[in-house]
Design a protein around this motif. Structure first.
Motif, PDB file in Angstrom:
ATOM      1  N   ILE A   1      56.212  47.809  45.569  1.00  7.63           N
ATOM      2  CA  ILE A   1      55.072  47.850  46.303  1.00  7.63           C
ATOM      3  C   ILE A   1      54.849  46.483  47.037  1.00  7.63           C
ATOM      4  N   MET A   2      55.562  45.424  46.830  1.00  8.91           N
ATOM      5  CA  MET A   2      55.204  44.265  47.502  1.00  8.91           C
ATOM      6  C   MET A   2      56.262  44.378  48.725  1.00  8.91           C
ATOM      7  N   ASP A   3      57.247  45.114  48.943  1.00  4.68           N
ATOM      8  CA  ASP A   3      58.114  45.264  49.859  1.00  4.68           C
ATOM      9  C   ASP A   3      57.296  46.398  51.037  1.00  4.68           C
ATOM     10  N   TRP A   4      56.868  47.378  50.408  1.00  3.21           N
ATOM     11  CA  TRP A   4      56.180  48.135  51.166  1.00  3.21           C
ATOM     12  C   TRP A   4      54.933  47.654  51.848  1.00  3.21           C
ATOM     13  N   VAL A   5      54.115  46.703  51.370  1.00  5.93           N
ATOM     14  CA  VAL A   5      53.063  45.973  51.957  1.00  5.93           C
ATOM     15  C   VAL A   5      53.809  45.042  53.176  1.00  5.93           C
TER      16      VAL A   5
ATOM     17  N   THR B   1      46.754  39.319  53.813  1.00  3.21           N
ATOM     18  CA  THR B   1      46.482  38.386  52.597  1.00  3.21           C
ATOM     19  C   THR B   1      47.684  38.287  51.654  1.00  3.21           C
ATOM     20  N   ILE B   2      48.377  39.419  51.581  1.00  5.20           N
ATOM     21  CA  ILE B   2      49.415  39.560  50.507  1.00  5.20           C
ATOM     22  C   ILE B   2      50.514  38.582  51.332  1.00  5.20           C
ATOM     23  N   LYS B   3      50.791  38.575  52.601  1.00  8.44           N
ATOM     24  CA  LYS B   3      51.730  37.651  53.320  1.00  8.44           C
ATOM     25  C   LYS B   3      51.403  36.215  53.058  1.00  8.44           C
ATOM     26  N   GLU B   4      50.295  35.883  52.912  1.00 10.24           N
ATOM     27  CA  GLU B   4      49.873  34.342  52.696  1.00 10.24           C
ATOM     28  C   GLU B   4      49.819  34.199  51.131  1.00 10.24           C
ATOM     29  N   GLN B   5      49.265  35.113  50.582  1.00 10.12           N
ATOM     30  CA  GLN B   5      49.010  34.654  49.134  1.00 10.12           C
ATOM     31  C   GLN B   5      49.337  36.050  47.948  1.00 10.12           C
ATOM     32  N   GLU B   6      50.853  36.137  48.311  1.00 11.88           N
ATOM     33  CA  GLU B   6      51.459  37.415  47.535  1.00 11.88           C
ATOM     34  C   GLU B   6      51.291  37.260  46.043  1.00 11.88           C
ATOM     35  N   HIS B   7      51.305  35.850  45.563  1.00  9.48           N
ATOM     36  CA  HIS B   7      51.398  35.590  43.864  1.00  9.48           C
ATOM     37  C   HIS B   7      50.209  36.262  43.350  1.00  9.48           C
ATOM     38  N   THR B   8      49.197  36.071  43.987  1.00  8.16           N
ATOM     39  CA  THR B   8      47.703  36.660  43.436  1.00  8.16           C
ATOM     40  C   THR B   8      47.734  38.084  43.101  1.00  8.16           C
TER      41      THR B   8
ATOM     42  N   LEU C   1      37.580  33.990  45.635  1.00  3.76           N
ATOM     43  CA  LEU C   1      37.262  35.360  46.522  1.00  3.76           C
ATOM     44  C   LEU C   1      38.034  36.524  46.830  1.00  3.76           C
ATOM     45  N   LEU C   2      39.454  36.178  46.973  1.00  2.62           N
ATOM     46  CA  LEU C   2      40.568  36.964  47.272  1.00  2.62           C
ATOM     47  C   LEU C   2      40.815  37.713  45.762  1.00  2.62           C
ATOM     48  N   SER C   3      40.955  36.889  44.968  1.00  2.00           N
ATOM     49  CA  SER C   3      41.285  37.299  43.614  1.00  2.00           C
ATOM     50  C   SER C   3      40.198  38.229  43.099  1.00  2.00           C
ATOM     51  N   TRP C   4      38.932  37.985  43.267  1.00  2.00           N
ATOM     52  CA  TRP C   4      37.941  38.938  43.039  1.00  2.00           C
ATOM     53  C   TRP C   4      38.183  40.066  43.662  1.00  2.00           C
ATOM     54  N   ILE C   5      38.409  40.196  44.968  1.00  2.00           N
ATOM     55  CA  ILE C   5      38.441  41.298  45.750  1.00  2.00           C
ATOM     56  C   ILE C   5      39.834  42.292  45.258  1.00  2.00           C
ATOM     57  N   TYR C   6      40.986  41.561  44.921  1.00  2.00           N
ATOM     58  CA  TYR C   6      41.980  42.062  44.529  1.00  2.00           C
ATOM     59  C   TYR C   6      41.596  42.936  42.923  1.00  2.00           C
ATOM     60  N   TYR C   7      41.038  42.042  41.983  1.00  2.00           N
ATOM     61  CA  TYR C   7      40.684  42.700  40.677  1.00  2.00           C
ATOM     62  C   TYR C   7      39.692  43.754  40.763  1.00  2.00           C
ATOM     63  N   ASN C   8      38.561  43.538  41.410  1.00  2.00           N
ATOM     64  CA  ASN C   8      37.253  44.431  41.360  1.00  2.00           C
ATOM     65  C   ASN C   8      37.547  45.710  42.208  1.00  2.00           C
ATOM     66  N   GLU C   9      38.396  45.577  43.220  1.00  2.00           N
ATOM     67  CA  GLU C   9      38.338  46.748  43.874  1.00  2.00           C
ATOM     68  C   GLU C   9      39.651  47.388  44.041  1.00  2.00           C
ATOM     69  N   ASN C  10      40.676  46.995  43.190  1.00  2.00           N
ATOM     70  CA  ASN C  10      41.678  47.804  42.712  1.00  2.00           C
ATOM     71  C   ASN C  10      42.101  47.806  41.181  1.00  2.00           C
ATOM     72  N   PHE C  11      42.404  46.584  40.616  1.00  2.00           N
ATOM     73  CA  PHE C  11      42.952  46.528  39.299  1.00  2.00           C
ATOM     74  C   PHE C  11      42.023  47.006  38.285  1.00  2.00           C
ATOM     75  N   ALA C  12      40.726  46.579  38.443  1.00  2.00           N
ATOM     76  CA  ALA C  12      39.836  46.920  37.367  1.00  2.00           C
ATOM     77  C   ALA C  12      39.534  48.480  37.360  1.00  2.00           C
TER      78      ALA C  12
END
Length: 187
Positions: free
Chosen positions: A149-153, A96-103, A53-64
């Motif tokens: 960007i990761m540091d910014w977050v 979520t990035i704090k917990e799952q930054e790699h995704t 679900l998290l991956s879907w959100i990242y991809y569909n709401e941002n990267f796509a």
């Protein structure tokens, strides 16, 4: 919009709501389904687990959306769009990035590496660089942009998205000038 997409978005919004109150690693499927009023079976019909679900959100709401027509001319505007979207849902992304930054970072890295590969190929008009050299250089710049960007977050998104994208563009222009100067010196 299909019923499936409507349901997926409802589940995604529920996760975002729960992220305002709980760390991502403490969130259960029951927490998510309770907020959106769906049952666990419906959740599992659409997603394997909360990570998918998290991956879907990242991809569909941002990267796509930003990868669709990104180019060398507009990449900084697309980064600004990405950062602005993230800042609008700051709690969700910081959590979520704090917990799952790699995704998140892996999507960002792949997109920026492709863009830098294209830029390096255009700058290397005489074809002096091997594929391995271009790939290495593109990876270097992609890691740098991802790191910023990761540091910014992680630092709480204190700097405005416009300023971050402006500084990244400035760095890219400086690098482009160095590449041009180096190529002229080799003539």
């Amino acid at each position: 919009m299909s019923d499936s997409l409507i349901t997926k978005r409802a589940i995604a919004e529920a996760l975002k709501q729960v992220c305002k109150e709980k760390p991502f690693d403490k969130i259960s499927i029951s927490d998510i389904t309770a907020v959106c009023g769906l049952n666990r079976q419906t959740f599992y019909y659409h997603y394997q687990d909360k990570y998918e679900l998290l991956s879907w959100i990242y991809y569909n709401e941002n990267f796509a959306a930003i990868a669709d027509d990104i180019s060398l001319d507009n990449w900084n505007e697309k980064i600004h769009e990405l950062l602005s979207n993230m800042k609008q849902e700051k709690n969700f992304y910081v959590n979520t990035i704090k917990e799952q930054e790699h995704t998140f970072e892996s999507y960002l890295y792949e997109m920026t590496k492709a863009l830098f590969s294209e830029a390096i190929e255009l700058l290397d008009e005489k074809g002096k660089l091997t594929f391995e050299e271009r790939d290495f250089d593109a990876g270097f710049y992609a890691y740098g942009l991802c790191g910023v960007i990761m540091d910014w977050v992680k630092e709480g998104m204190k700097m405005e998205p416009k300023e971050v994208s402006k500084r990244l563009k400035s760095l890219a222009r400086a690098t482009e000038r160095i590449g041009y100067i180096r190529s002229q010196a080799e003539l």
